[in-house]
Design a protein around this motif. Structure first.
Motif, mmCIF file in Angstrom:
data_model
loop_
_atom_site.group_PDB
_atom_site.id
_atom_site.type_symbol
_atom_site.label_atom_id
_atom_site.label_comp_id
_atom_site.label_asym_id
_atom_site.label_seq_id
_atom_site.Cartn_x
_atom_site.Cartn_y
_atom_site.Cartn_z
ATOM 1 N N LYS A 84 42.629 48.066 51.940
ATOM 2 C CA LYS A 84 43.809 48.790 51.926
ATOM 3 C C LYS A 84 44.814 48.102 52.905
ATOM 4 O O LYS A 84 44.542 47.547 53.883
ATOM 5 C CB LYS A 84 43.615 50.231 52.299
ATOM 6 C CG LYS A 84 42.873 51.039 51.178
ATOM 7 C CD LYS A 84 42.819 52.542 51.570
ATOM 8 C CE LYS A 84 44.050 53.337 51.662
ATOM 9 N NZ LYS A 84 44.073 54.861 51.726
ATOM 10 N N ASN A 85 46.170 48.359 52.720
ATOM 11 C CA ASN A 85 47.245 47.986 53.493
ATOM 12 C C ASN A 85 47.577 48.921 54.845
ATOM 13 O O ASN A 85 48.702 48.550 55.414
ATOM 14 C CB ASN A 85 48.454 47.372 52.754
ATOM 15 C CG ASN A 85 48.083 46.176 51.994
ATOM 16 O OD1 ASN A 85 47.521 45.415 52.539
ATOM 17 N ND2 ASN A 85 48.733 46.130 50.725
ATOM 18 N N MET A 135 40.351 52.900 44.218
ATOM 19 C CA MET A 135 40.497 52.012 45.155
ATOM 20 C C MET A 135 40.666 50.668 44.308
ATOM 21 O O MET A 135 41.388 49.736 44.526
ATOM 22 C CB MET A 135 39.428 51.659 46.136
ATOM 23 C CG MET A 135 39.420 52.719 47.402
ATOM 24 S SD MET A 135 41.096 52.494 48.206
ATOM 25 C CE MET A 135 41.931 53.769 47.648
ATOM 26 N N LEU A 136 39.696 50.552 43.326
ATOM 27 C CA LEU A 136 39.714 49.508 42.331
ATOM 28 C C LEU A 136 41.392 49.270 41.692
ATOM 29 O O LEU A 136 41.719 48.118 41.608
ATOM 30 C CB LEU A 136 38.780 49.706 41.403
ATOM 31 C CG LEU A 136 38.646 48.410 40.341
ATOM 32 C CD1 LEU A 136 38.072 47.280 41.104
ATOM 33 C CD2 LEU A 136 37.532 48.845 39.485
ATOM 34 N N PHE A 137 41.947 50.580 41.486
ATOM 35 C CA PHE A 137 43.328 50.242 40.875
ATOM 36 C C PHE A 137 44.170 49.967 42.041
ATOM 37 O O PHE A 137 44.769 49.057 41.841
ATOM 38 C CB PHE A 137 43.703 51.709 40.254
ATOM 39 C CG PHE A 137 45.109 51.839 40.023
ATOM 40 C CD1 PHE A 137 45.849 51.403 38.856
ATOM 41 C CD2 PHE A 137 45.671 52.387 41.018
ATOM 42 C CE1 PHE A 137 46.916 51.416 38.730
ATOM 43 C CE2 PHE A 137 47.216 52.604 40.891
ATOM 44 C CZ PHE A 137 47.744 52.216 39.796
ATOM 45 N N ALA A 179 45.873 45.433 41.563
ATOM 46 C CA ALA A 179 44.939 44.322 41.167
ATOM 47 C C ALA A 179 45.222 43.255 41.409
ATOM 48 O O ALA A 179 46.505 42.887 41.156
ATOM 49 C CB ALA A 179 44.274 44.891 39.590
ATOM 50 N N CYS A 180 44.229 42.413 41.455
ATOM 51 C CA CYS A 180 44.418 40.697 41.574
ATOM 52 C C CYS A 180 45.603 40.281 40.454
ATOM 53 O O CYS A 180 45.252 40.403 39.433
ATOM 54 C CB CYS A 180 43.262 40.322 41.357
ATOM 55 S SG CYS A 180 43.469 38.505 41.314
ATOM 56 N N SER A 181 46.714 39.589 41.008
ATOM 57 C CA SER A 181 47.306 38.973 39.869
ATOM 58 C C SER A 181 46.835 37.609 39.396
ATOM 59 O O SER A 181 46.159 36.804 40.177
ATOM 60 C CB SER A 181 48.769 38.664 40.594
ATOM 61 O OG SER A 181 49.376 37.647 39.930
ATOM 62 N N ILE A 182 46.787 37.651 38.066
ATOM 63 C CA ILE A 182 46.158 36.282 37.643
ATOM 64 C C ILE A 182 46.929 34.933 37.950
ATOM 65 O O ILE A 182 46.402 34.052 37.885
ATOM 66 C CB ILE A 182 46.302 36.315 35.993
ATOM 67 C CG1 ILE A 182 45.436 35.324 35.428
ATOM 68 C CG2 ILE A 182 47.643 36.066 35.418
ATOM 69 C CD1 ILE A 182 44.790 35.798 34.017
ATOM 70 N N LEU A 183 48.047 35.138 38.591
ATOM 71 C CA LEU A 183 48.840 33.982 38.878
ATOM 72 C C LEU A 183 48.824 33.742 40.462
ATOM 73 O O LEU A 183 49.573 33.041 40.940
ATOM 74 C CB LEU A 183 50.127 33.995 38.483
ATOM 75 C CG LEU A 183 50.508 34.378 36.950
ATOM 76 C CD1 LEU A 183 52.024 34.161 36.517
ATOM 77 C CD2 LEU A 183 49.817 32.986 36.174
ATOM 78 N N GLU A 184 48.042 34.481 41.206
ATOM 79 C CA GLU A 184 48.102 34.385 42.708
ATOM 80 C C GLU A 184 47.433 33.046 43.027
ATOM 81 O O GLU A 184 46.236 32.790 42.697
ATOM 82 C CB GLU A 184 47.219 35.502 43.199
ATOM 83 C CG GLU A 184 46.995 35.719 44.461
ATOM 84 C CD GLU A 184 48.143 35.467 45.569
ATOM 85 O OE1 GLU A 184 48.439 34.275 46.361
ATOM 86 O OE2 GLU A 184 49.164 36.302 45.250
ATOM 87 N N PRO A 185 48.119 32.307 43.587
ATOM 88 C CA PRO A 185 47.692 30.748 44.069
ATOM 89 C C PRO A 185 46.444 30.783 44.934
ATOM 90 O O PRO A 185 45.921 30.159 45.178
ATOM 91 C CB PRO A 185 48.808 30.115 44.470
ATOM 92 C CG PRO A 185 49.889 31.053 44.652
ATOM 93 C CD PRO A 185 49.480 32.294 43.794
ATOM 94 N N ASP A 186 46.316 32.198 45.759
ATOM 95 C CA ASP A 186 45.318 32.235 46.858
ATOM 96 C C ASP A 186 44.071 32.788 46.388
ATOM 97 O O ASP A 186 43.113 32.782 47.286
ATOM 98 C CB ASP A 186 45.990 32.901 47.882
ATOM 99 C CG ASP A 186 47.266 31.947 48.683
ATOM 100 O OD1 ASP A 186 46.879 30.907 48.533
ATOM 101 O OD2 ASP A 186 47.971 32.690 49.619
#
Length: 955
Positions: A455-456, A540-542, A943-950
């Protein structure tokens, strides 16, 4: 109207980017001049009132930012952009912003200026630009630009690519170079010219890769021969053999590869190289190899692609008897893209520190010395490109008694924070980010805090923003959720045997501990409705994309090695399921079969070729085990004792395209079943043959293999413990009785043979779809550590061409609809179904296909799930279905951003949304369906972005 566009591109030292004017002269790029031009454009249309309009000022500022970003984001530092490209982007930005009057006026003005220039040129013709341009060499000298060499280079690169326009590439390249341009920048201009056309035809990606090869050849040849040198692809057919021998000597002299490689018969290996394979890459694939895989010295890459594959093959064959023959066999498999070893193997094979394994699994003990010893192991394993999975379940929970100090424990979370920071600090030599996943069983007293780690908000000292997390869920918890029962959380030091118990044994012991807690014999526990905890897990997964959902019991009850240990977690990407203990760090060596390469011209799975590929691939994977560098002794001990490997697949979606099967169909599920059955059969068969040749793995006796229980047979063991909650297909088509007899007679070389990894980077290298993933979008820009790349579906383009539908209008429509065909009326329904993208599918199809694959696997699979509009009810049903269908693990839940969802909300046709058989009837989380995802306070799914370079999965 604004003055001539050159007026707003004036000298400035604000950036390193340059602008090429129409006369070939170069000035510095200054984005503030774009704002001036836009302001004048608005003034020309709206009059002086625009001067005082706050809306106009804000619009100009926003458009200026957009134009600058679009122009420069794909350029290297110091790149150049042509004046016409700037004007094109200004025009597009005005249109996208809805400023149609201003845009129309701007277009008319540009045409008027173009006519003026043409008339001026007619009256006062200038000498050809070709004769006046000069190139600046590395030593500072200048020479005339060799246009003829450029033309020949482009023509050679275009051979066999009927869809590309040679002349257009040359014109565009000339437009983007200037007098005095450096030699390197000419090469970049060639590549950039081809890149800009990729969205028009995938063949331009191949062309861009071939043009990049010219630059790579020049760099490599100049380094190894210690003099400036370049060669065409045709010339390399003769030069590759000599280059290869010189490359090996150079790499040994610079202490970059093992001197043992110099003892090979380099003449024989050089003759086996296939220079033509250098022209088989896509641009994304070759650029990725160049940036991250090729051997380099002081920043100079001197390893050409075929030398790279042979170096890897030589490393893997180093202990073979006829190692030249085996190296050639391995090289042919790699260079043809039929099979690809995992990233650590490609990084390190043949080097002085050959750490070739992909995954390491550890279990962390419940004492301070053991915890920090585990942290040290993490750092050492991560240093050489290993991904980590840590089991933290044994560490006592918050408030637990500490006998040594007579104090109370702070729980597992503070240690997870340290593990998170260790992963960040040790970044795998800059090649990719260090990555670790922490696992915790669902009965641990700290599980609620564990769910909040990503969480942020909240106390940042109890957050791990860089660490992946996963729930390790026993079947009993899922039964309690389905039956709306109670669930009790314990601190592990009070229930020590739960960590190692599975199935019915776990259920019996857990119930006894609950009774003890009720009697007051356990002091640190908490009881709550199981549905409340499940609800928070999904919430939390969402919200954060973590923790992932993985299932303890199927991983253990179907494990071939349950006679000698317990699987306490999976790995970084949830496909590895191996035993861990204080004495053993589990290790897995990965590689993937390229499925599309095994579909024959008749649209059938070529099982004979698949068998040949897998026999060689399994030998390569087994060879890793002795040859591998182990940075900690527990890993070496475990790997030599059990010898697990993980053969997987990639290009599954490409194979479906060649078979003309939409992913969202029963036919696709059937192909997933039958193709994985063949992979499983041949992998087990190959391991058994290796056992006959080299001997069984040491812990073979007592394993399921030794009892004649193959992965397909182990479903019965899970069913005995699970009962009605397991609904998994058990059909088969091949002669498994014969294979059982063979395994009983010969044994197995490897305790585990199969695992389906994400293959994110190696699939890019091979130019195919990742792993078992559906197509993300049919046209999009992909970001990774090598930059940004236009990705377009070549199968779709070919189908649209055949129907006369591929044109600029279709390209623009695809951009507008985020790579989706569904809302484009003129596209036939059968193509909409075939090219349905991940977020347009019912995610249950992914579960159904995964269930069919899982029945054949002795380990697991990295299964991403896609949901355009997640809701509590949908997620509840989806993850319950995954459990009931017998999956061992799931990976990321991928969701779309809100803006993207709005643009692609058109309802798909019936053909694209057909649903699989209904999931089994389980009681839902009562009256909670969508409550926890109301959207309040959440801008978009996290959720994780498929384009997230990290993101490690995207590398």
């Amino acid at each position: 109207m604004a003055s001539e566009a050159e007026n707003y591109i004036q000298p400035s030292s604000e950036t390193g980017y340059k602008v090429i004017r129409r006369n070939g002269k170069v000035t510095e790029f200054n984005s503030s001049k774009i704002a001036v031009a836009l302001t004048k454009a608005f003034l020309a249309v709206e009059g002086q009132a625009a001067k005082d309009s706050r809306r106009i000022h804000e619009t100009v500022a926003e458009l200026t930012s957009q134009v600058s970003e679009n122009l420069l984001r794909r350029l290297d530092d110091g790149g150049t952009v042509h004046i016409e490209d700037i004007q094109d982007q200004v025009e597009l930005a005005l249109m996208r912003a809805g400023e149609y009057k201003v845009a129309r006026s701007y277009v008319v003005y540009r045409e008027q200026q173009s006519q003026k220039r043409a008339e001026e040129e007619r009256k006062h013709p200038q000498p050809a630009n070709e004769s006046t341009l000069h190139v600046t060499l590395a030593d500072g000298t200048r020479q005339p630009l060799d246009i003829e060499r450029l033309r020949n280079l482009i023509d050679e690169a275009c051979e066999g690519l009927a869809q590309v326009d040679n002349a257009a590439i040359l014109r565009d390249t000339q437009r983007n170079i200037f007098d005095g341009v450096s030699e390197k920048d000419v090469e970049k201009a060639l590549i950039m010219s081809a890149r800009t056309f990729i969205e028009k035809d995938p063949a331009y990606s191949t062309l861009a890769a071939r043009l990049l090869m010219d630059s790579i050849r020049r760099e490599a040849l100049s380094f190894v021969y210690k003099t400036p040198r370049q060669a065409s692809q045709g010339e390399m057919a003769d030069q590759y053999k000599d280059y290869f021998k010189t490359y090996v000597r150079t790499a040994i002299e610079n202490e970059l590869i093992d001197s043992e490689l110099g003892l090979y018969d380099l003449e024989r290996l050089g003759n086996a190289l296939k220079p033509e394979n250098d022209f088989s890459f896509t641009y994304l694939g070759l650029q990725t190899l160049y940036d991250r895989y090729f051997i380099h010295y002081d920043g100079t890459r001197f390893e050409l692609p075929q030398a790279f594959y042979m170096r890897v093959a030589m490393g893997l064959a180093i202990n073979e008897i006829d190692r030249e023959a085996r190296a050639i066999e391995f090289y042919n498999l790699l260079s043809s893209f039929d099979f690809m070893s995992s990233t650590p193997t490609l990084f390190n094979a043949g080097t002085l520190r050959p750490q070739l394994s992909s995954c390491y699994l550890t279990t962390v003990p419940d004492d301070l010395s053991g915890i920090y010893s585990a942290m040290r192991d993490n750092a050492l394993l991560s240093k050489y490109a290993g991904g980590l999975g840590n089991d933290w379940t044994r560490v006592r929970g918050l408030g637990a008694h500490i006998k040594g100090t007579n104090g109370k424990s702070q729980g597992v979370v503070p240690f997870l924070k340290v593990a998170n920071d260790t992963a960040v600090a040790v970044n795998q030599g800059g090649k990719r980010k260090g990555a670790v996943c922490a696992y915790l069983e669902t009965w641990h007293i700290d599980v609620e805090e564990f769910l909040d780690l990503r969480k942020n908000t909240g106390d940042d000292r109890r957050r791990t923003h860089d660490m992946n997390t996963a729930n390790w869920i026993p079947d009993l918890f899922m039964k309690r959720v389905a039956e709306e029962g109670q669930w009790t959380l314990f601190s592990p030091e009070e229930v020590p045997d739960l960590h190692d118990l599975t199935g019915l044994g776990f259920e019996k012991a857990y119930a006894e501990y609950e009774e003890k807690a009720a009697r007051g014999e356990i002091r640190n526990f908490k009881t709550m409705p199981a549905t409340d905890l499940w609800r928070k897990m999904l919430g939390m997964l969402f919200e954060t994309g973590h923790p992932w959902i993985t299932f303890k019991d199927p991983c253990n009850l179907r494990s071939p090695q349950q006679h000698i240990g317990v699987v306490h977690s999976s790995n970084l990407c949830t496909e590895i399921t191996l035993n861990t203990s204080d004495q053993e760090i589990a290790v897995c060596n990965l590689g993937s079969v390229n499925m599309v390469q095994h579909i024959d011209a008749n649209g059938k799975l070529d099982k004979e070729k698949l068998n040949r590929t897998i026999k060689t691939a399994m030998r390569m994977l087994d060879n890793v085990i002795e040859y591998n560098y182990y940075s900690v002794p527990q890993a070496r001990h475990s790997n030599l004792l059990h010898r697990p490997v993980g053969l997987g697949i990639m290009g599954f979606q490409d194979a479906l395209y060649k078979l003309r099967i939409p992913y969202s169909t029963e036919e696709a599920v059937k192909f997933a079943d039958e193709s994985m059955e063949a992979v499983s059969y041949y992998a087990i068969d190959a391991s058994s043959d290796l056992a006959a040749e080299r001997g069984k793995y040491k812990s073979y006796e007592g394993s399921l293999w030794s009892k004649g229980i193959l992965p397909i047979d182990s479903i019965k063991i899970l069913k005995e413990a699970r009962g009605e909650y397991l609904q998994q297909d058990e059909s088969k088509t091949m002669d498994w009785d014969a294979l059982r007899d063979k395994v009983k007679r010969q044994g197995m070389r490897n305790s585990n043979t199969m695992a389906i990894a994400p293959t994110a980077t190696i699939s890019n290298i091979c130019g195919v779809s990742q792993s078992i993933e559906p197509t993300y979008q049919n046209l999009f820009v992909k970001s990774n550590l090598s930059g940004e790349f236009t990705v377009i579906n070549p199968y779709m383009v070919e189908d649209l061409k055949q129907r006369g539908l591929w044109d600029d209008v279709m390209i623009n429509d695809l951009k507008y609809y985020d790579g989706s065909l569904q809302a484009i009326d003129r596209v036939p329904a059968e193509l909409k179904a075939l090219y349905t993208t991940a977020f347009e599918m019912d995610a249950r199809w992914l579960i159904e296909a995964a269930s069919r694959r899982q029945k054949w696997l002795d380990q697991a699979q990295s299964l991403n799930l896609y949901m355009a509009e997640p809701s509590g009810k949908k997620m509840d049903n989806l993850y319950k279905l995954a459990w009931v269908r017998g999956l061992k693990t799931t990976y990321y839940l991928r969701s779309m951003g809100a803006t993207g969802a709005e643009k692609t909300s058109t309802a798909p046709t019936t053909a694209t949304t057909a649903k699989p058989s209904a999931p089994p009837v389980l009681k839902p989380v009562a009256k909670q369906e969508d409550d926890f995802i109301s959207g309040e306070g959440i801008d978009a799914p996290k959720a994780c972005s498929i384009l997230e370079p990290d993101c490690e999965a995207c590398q």
